[in-house]
Design an enzyme around this catalytic site. Structure first.
Site, PDB file in Angstrom:
ATOM      1  N   LYS A   1       3.024 -15.432   2.296  1.00 35.31           N
ATOM      2  CA  LYS A   1       3.214 -16.145   1.031  1.00 35.31           C
ATOM      3  C   LYS A   1       4.711 -16.421   0.931  1.00 35.31           C
ATOM      4  O   LYS A   1       5.390 -15.996  -0.009  1.00 35.31           O
ATOM      5  CB  LYS A   1       2.680 -15.261  -0.120  1.00 35.31           C
ATOM      6  CG  LYS A   1       2.606 -15.939  -1.464  1.00 35.31           C
ATOM      7  CD  LYS A   1       1.495 -16.965  -1.575  1.00 35.31           C
ATOM      8  CE  LYS A   1       1.578 -17.700  -2.899  1.00 35.31           C
ATOM      9  NZ  LYS A   1       0.638 -18.837  -2.977  1.00 35.31           N
TER      10      LYS A   1
ATOM     11  N   ASP B   1      -6.454  -7.088   4.064  1.00 30.85           N
ATOM     12  CA  ASP B   1      -7.562  -6.401   3.403  1.00 30.85           C
ATOM     13  C   ASP B   1      -8.513  -7.433   2.803  1.00 30.85           C
ATOM     14  O   ASP B   1      -9.735  -7.362   2.984  1.00 30.85           O
ATOM     15  CB  ASP B   1      -7.009  -5.474   2.311  1.00 30.85           C
ATOM     16  CG  ASP B   1      -8.112  -4.738   1.577  1.00 30.85           C
ATOM     17  OD1 ASP B   1      -9.029  -4.247   2.251  1.00 30.85           O
ATOM     18  OD2 ASP B   1      -8.066  -4.683   0.333  1.00 30.85           O
TER      19      ASP B   1
ATOM     20  N   TYR C   1       0.817  -1.207   0.000  1.00 33.36           N
ATOM     21  CA  TYR C   1       0.000   0.000   0.000  1.00 33.36           C
ATOM     22  C   TYR C   1       0.857   1.266   0.000  1.00 33.36           C
ATOM     23  O   TYR C   1       0.427   2.311  -0.470  1.00 33.36           O
ATOM     24  CB  TYR C   1      -0.905   0.033   1.240  1.00 33.36           C
ATOM     25  CG  TYR C   1      -2.236  -0.672   1.087  1.00 33.36           C
ATOM     26  CD1 TYR C   1      -2.286  -1.987   0.659  1.00 33.36           C
ATOM     27  CD2 TYR C   1      -3.416  -0.021   1.386  1.00 33.36           C
ATOM     28  CE1 TYR C   1      -3.505  -2.644   0.534  1.00 33.36           C
ATOM     29  CE2 TYR C   1      -4.639  -0.663   1.266  1.00 33.36           C
ATOM     30  CZ  TYR C   1      -4.682  -1.977   0.838  1.00 33.36           C
ATOM     31  OH  TYR C   1      -5.887  -2.611   0.720  1.00 33.36           O
TER      32      TYR C   1
ATOM     33  N   ASP D   1      -3.239 -18.127   0.403  1.00 32.75           N
ATOM     34  CA  ASP D   1      -4.245 -18.805  -0.432  1.00 32.75           C
ATOM     35  C   ASP D   1      -4.928 -19.933   0.353  1.00 32.75           C
ATOM     36  O   ASP D   1      -6.146 -20.089   0.309  1.00 32.75           O
ATOM     37  CB  ASP D   1      -3.630 -19.320  -1.753  1.00 32.75           C
ATOM     38  CG  ASP D   1      -2.317 -20.065  -1.567  1.00 32.75           C
ATOM     39  OD1 ASP D   1      -1.758 -20.046  -0.441  1.00 32.75           O
ATOM     40  OD2 ASP D   1      -1.840 -20.675  -2.545  1.00 32.75           O
TER      41      ASP D   1
ATOM     42  N   ASP E   1     -12.417  -9.037   4.439  1.00 33.81           N
ATOM     43  CA  ASP E   1     -13.706  -8.999   3.730  1.00 33.81           C
ATOM     44  C   ASP E   1     -14.308 -10.402   3.671  1.00 33.81           C
ATOM     45  O   ASP E   1     -15.515 -10.585   3.833  1.00 33.81           O
ATOM     46  CB  ASP E   1     -13.526  -8.483   2.289  1.00 33.81           C
ATOM     47  CG  ASP E   1     -13.757  -6.984   2.187  1.00 33.81           C
ATOM     48  OD1 ASP E   1     -13.395  -6.280   3.160  1.00 33.81           O
ATOM     49  OD2 ASP E   1     -14.275  -6.527   1.159  1.00 33.81           O
TER      50      ASP E   1
END
Ligand code: IPM
Ligand code: MG
Length: 356
Positions: free
Chosen positions: A192, A248, A142, A224, A252
């Protein structure tokens, strides 16, 4: 009578409506527990661009810095979608997170029993779901540099940079372990590491911090796989520790298992200030129609009472009132599934206020 000051940033879309709902509930809490809340309203996001040509005006930042307790609605909308970079409404939010050093984003995913049937998942999967996402909020892709879009001979090229340093990872890992201490004592760190250097450092530093928290169970999960596990068996989680971008996305996803993203609250905490906001966005398609779910913002206000102002009893009172209203069958559209009674934003807020 105790006095508390709160800076309020309604923002765009459904932001002003849901914030109004939260204020109604706060005022009701104040009446019942003898607290006078003083609100200072400031501009952020698209509305700040319209009125002041910047998504984060100086006086907004100053007021937030001075007060340190901030309640935000949402930012953004199609009206400002053509703008780029620092002129976007979202940049106001990213800037305030950075400038106030709000490094820890806490997003609890707890299933409200009356809402189990509103979720798209089976109720057997949802039993006992109660976890919290602890998302790093001040670093990663970001904010990393270089970033931009360049014109090249072959066409345009865009690039962003993911950066993590040890101190940043250490700080958020400590936050996650400390939160786990007060819960089920289990941290899953998300990365990751099979592909990214940032994630390899993340894993090493989290392991290192864990040496001081050996009474907490730590495991690592690729992002994942984590996305899959949240749907497969969400009850396995207690604290999920993630870098900025992964958090982020994961948060959600976590919101949906609780019935609706309209239910999920959040706190963004720094050394000197904290900002509370619903996880959902500005939802411009339903703005101004009195149908948005105000509960995420109302629950964010409860987090504010708990974490910034140490009003534990008052915070629990709000959470219990929300539970009560849901139990009585009142639903905003997003959490309605055929049973109960549909109510609008205003009515839902008044119901929570009345049931305190
Ligand atoms: C969130 C939002 C923000 C983010 C946007 C609006 C910049 O999606 O708080 O999760 O990506 O952090
Ligand atoms: Mg998001």
């Amino acid at each position: 009578m105790r006095k508390e000051k709160i800076v309020v940033l309604p923002g765009d879309g459904v932001g002003p409506e849901v914030v109004e709902g939260a204020i109604e509930v706060l005022d009701a809490v104040g009446k019942r527990f003898q607290i006078k809340f003083d609100y200072e309203e400031k501009l952020i996001g698209g509305i700040a661009i319209d009125k002041r040509s910047t998504p984060l005006p100086d006086d907004t930042l100053k007021a937030c810095k001075e007060c340190g307790v901030i309640l935000l609605g949402a930012v953004g909308g199609p009206k400002w979608d053509k703008l780029t970079g620092k002129m976007r409404p979202e940049s106001g939010l990213l800037e305030i997170r950075k400038k106030l050093g709000l490094y820890a984003n806490i997003r609890p995913a707890k299933i409200f029993r009356p809402l189990i049937s509103s979720s798209t998942l089976k109720s057997s999967v949802l039993k006992n779901v109660d976890f919290v996402v602890v998302r790093e909020l001040n670093s990663g892709i970001y904010y990393g540099k270089p970033r931009g879009i360049k014109k090249e001979k072959k066409g345009k090229k865009a690039f962003n940079t993911m950066v993590y340093d040890e101190a940043t990872i250490r700080r958020i890992a400590e936050t996650a372990f400390k939160i786990a201490e007060r819960r089920k004592r289990k941290v899953v760190s998300v990365d990751k590491a099979n592909v990214l250097e940032c994630s390899r450092l993340w894993r090493d530093v989290v392991e290192d911090v864990h040496n001081n928290f050996s009474h907490i169970e730590l495991s690592h999960m690729y992002v994942d796989n984590c996305a899959m596990q949240i749907i497969r068996d969400p009850a396995q989680f207690d604290v999920i520790l993630t870098p900025n971008l992964f958090g982020d996305i994961i948060s959600d996803e976590a919101a949906m298992i609780t019935g609706s993203i309209g239910m999920l609250s959040s706190a963004s905490i720094g050394e000197k200030a904290a900002l509370y906001e619903p996880v959902h966005g500005s939802a411009p398609d339903i703005a101004g129609k009195d149908i948005a779910n105000p509960l995420a913002t109302i629950l964010s206000a409860a987090m504010m009472l708990r974490y910034s102002l140490s009003y534990e009893e008052e915070a629990s009172a709000i959470e219990r009132a929300v539970e009560k209203v849901l139990k009585k069958g009142f639903r905003t559209k997003d959490i309605y599934n055929g049973r109960g009674k549909i109510v609008g934003t205003r009515k839902m807020s008044s119901l929570v206020a009345e049931n305190l």
